[in-house]
Design an enzyme around this catalytic site. Structure first.
Site, PDB file in Angstrom:
ATOM      1  N   ARG A  60       0.843  -1.202   0.000  1.00 18.34           N
ATOM      2  CA  ARG A  60       0.000   0.000   0.000  1.00 18.34           C
ATOM      3  C   ARG A  60       0.876   1.249   0.000  1.00 18.34           C
ATOM      4  NH1 ARG A  60      -4.899   1.505   4.193  1.00 18.34           N
ATOM      5  NH2 ARG A  60      -3.321   1.073   5.789  1.00 18.34           N
TER       6      ARG A  60
ATOM      7  N   ASP B   7      -3.941   3.543  14.311  1.00 14.56           N
ATOM      8  CA  ASP B   7      -3.077   4.024  13.251  1.00 14.56           C
ATOM      9  C   ASP B   7      -3.524   5.433  12.889  1.00 14.56           C
ATOM     10  OD1 ASP B   7      -5.318   3.776  11.614  1.00 14.56           O
ATOM     11  OD2 ASP B   7      -4.480   2.196  10.357  1.00 14.56           O
TER      12      ASP B   7
END
Length: 546
Positions: free
Chosen positions: A174, A462
């Site tokens: 990613r 996150d």
């Protein structure tokens, strides 16, 4: 006075990339002249279009903020009504994605992911990685070594880590979203203008250039998770990047496979169009739940009390607007032959606390049971111990089948109004406000030290979950909300909570709590609302030059 006619002469420059960051051991294996030349080509071809797409985002956010609710597009209705087209689907190694593990790309986490037993590893250079220059380049080194079977790691305590699994997960990398830059790499265009490189093009370009051929030789391929898309035009830009890159390296068209995270409100209204633009390279969509909630808050932060969400813990996957979004995603994917991948429950086990672990297993099992029952083809976990829990729920539904593409969900009919119906009917509590302030500051402190995925209060946090925390605080203040006990949520009230949090944490020499608190004040208490908290934090604290 004489008037000159004709074209005005302009000076042209050869497009160039300059590495401005410090060079560490083995950095020259990633930042090779050939790779740098490839990055220069990507930027010359696509950086202007990237800026155009980012300008489109600002216009659309302005429209929503001024009362124009998003709708399914009339100008692309023909795409949605054409029943013939399908996406490319799974590439080699992506046929069964029932459990995927996510995590950053440092050597230890890379080895743990490859030994985890998951079917897919999301190698995350985005929200689970703090984009320090060291993490950006050394993450690429970890991936390069892992793909060649050469990765090992010895911890400072002397513990050795090696890949021992007979079958390792398929890697899906990613890269950062279009909005992020890489200040340690500078691009000069043909006009002589120098600017920070695109984080997206740097992450994608270095990984693809060094590893595409080896991945194919390994029987898999160059696969990517695409983050933060807001429109089919942004998807088209990625598709053109993929097509050019395949041609540039002499790889057959369609070798790249992309899975797009639907994690912004505008993208939820363009799922089919995004699949269509990426159809030659697309494997599926993912329900990026945390960023999606953040996007709802960001777009509707100034639209009044009826768009205010309660405590973060109350915004579950079963509330109506989240059910509508995920049901639409599964139906859309399966209509077009694309995999639907579920999101990540934040609960994680604690090997030192049996009760916390029991609760995490229970919560994650329920979450994955719901996703498998809804027709998802796979799901995410953030901890290796959760893989058997998630696998059991998907095995119970899938059996020997690799996916649920045959479940078309004809009963699902989602209206535009359902995607923005955020009424939950739960209060804001004092504990909820405190939790948001605490999580955001503690996460930011770790992020400034180079950690992008952090266990806080037995939840995996996150950048996306930190965004929810700070944006809720901003919205509660600006919409004059009060807690359940009647306490107004004001800047002064939150300042008291900041002081309280700083008094609660375990302070150590060299910690970054004071810096984290300053960033939090800027992104949660300021009059303006920064689009992403990582933008001011990155520009102020993470840029290193030679």
């Amino acid at each position: 006075m004489r008037t000159r006619t004709g074209a005005i002469p302009t000076q042209t420059h050869e497009p160039a990339i300059e590495v401005a960051g410090r060079l560490g051991p083995r950095y020259d294996e990633i930042l090779t002249p050939e790779a740098i030349a490839f990055l220069a080509e990507l930027h010359q071809r696509f950086s202007a279009r990237r800026h155009d797409r980012l300008a489109d985002r600002l216009r659309r956010r302005f429209e929503i903020g001024n009362g124009h609710d998003p709708q399914f597009r009339d100008d692309t209705r023909h795409i949605r009504e054409d029943a013939e087209w399908q996406v490319a689907g799974a590439g080699p190694g992506l046929e069964d994605r029932r459990v995927e593990i996510t995590g950053p790309t440092d050597p230890k986490m890379t080895i743990n992911a490859l030994n985890s037993g998951a079917r897919v590893w999301l190698a995350d250079q985005e929200d689970a990685t703090s984009p320090t220059w060291k993490n950006v380049v050394e993450g690429q080194l970890s991936l390069r070594d892992a793909i060649r079977g050469q990765l090992s790691f010895t911890s400072p305590e002397g513990k050795e880590y090696r890949v021992t699994a007979e079958r390792t997960p398929t890697i899906v990398m990613r890269p950062r979203g279009w909005h992020l830059v890489e200040e340690h790499i500078r691009f000069t265009d043909r006009t002589g203008r120098t600017m920070a490189a695109s984080g997206s093009l740097v992450d994608f370009g270095l990984y693809f250039f060094h590893n595409a051929q080896q991945l194919i030789a390994n029987g898999r391929g160059p696969y990517f998770y695409i983050a933060k898309l807001e429109s089919s035009e942004e998807a088209k830009l990625w598709d053109d990047v993929f097509t050019f890159s395949e041609q540039r390296l002499g790889i057959p068209h369609g070798t790249i496979r992309a899975t797009v995270l639907i994690e912004t409100l505008p993208a939820a209204f363009e799922m089919e169009e995004i699949l269509f633009e990426l159809r030659d390279h697309c494997a599926g969509l993912n329900a990026g739940r945390w960023d999606y909630i953040f996007s709802i808050i960001k777009n509707y932060r100034g639209r009044g009390a009826r768009f205010v969400l309660p405590d973060r813990s109350e915004v579950t996957m079963t509330v109506p607007f989240m059910r509508a979004y995920t049901d639409l995603l599964v139906k859309t994917c399966h209509k077009r032959g694309a995999f639907a991948i579920g999101g990540m429950s934040a609960f994680i086990p604690n090997r030192r606390d049996r009760e916390v672990t029991r609760l995490a297993f229970e919560k994650v099992a329920a979450d994955k049971n719901r996703e498998a029952g809804d027709g998802f083809d796979g799901t995410w976990v953030a901890h290796p111990d959760l893989i058997p829990v998630a696998m059991a729920e998907f095995d119970a539904v899938l059996g020997d089948r690799p996916n649920q593409l045959g479940r078309q969900r004809p009963e699902v009919e989602v209206q535009a109004s359902q995607l923005i119906d955020v009424h939950i009917g739960r209060p804001i509590t004092a504990a909820g406000v405190h939790a948001n302030v605490s999580v955001a500051i503690r996460y930011l402190e770790a992020w400034l030290r180079g950690l992008g995925a952090v266990a806080i209060d037995n939840l995996m946090e996150d950048a996306a979950t930190a965004e929810i925390s700070r944006s809720q605080v901003w919205q509660w203040i600006h919409q004059d909300r009060a807690t359940e006990d009647g306490t107004p949520i004001t800047r002064e009230y939150v300042e008291e909570l900041i002081a309280q949090v700083l008094g609660e944490v375990d302070r150590r020499e060299g910690d970054r709590y004071d810096d984290a608190a300053e960033i939090f004040r800027e992104v949660a208490l300021g009059q303006e609302f920064p689009a992403f908290l990582t933008l001011p934090a990155y520009s102020r604290y993470l840029i290193e030059t030679r």
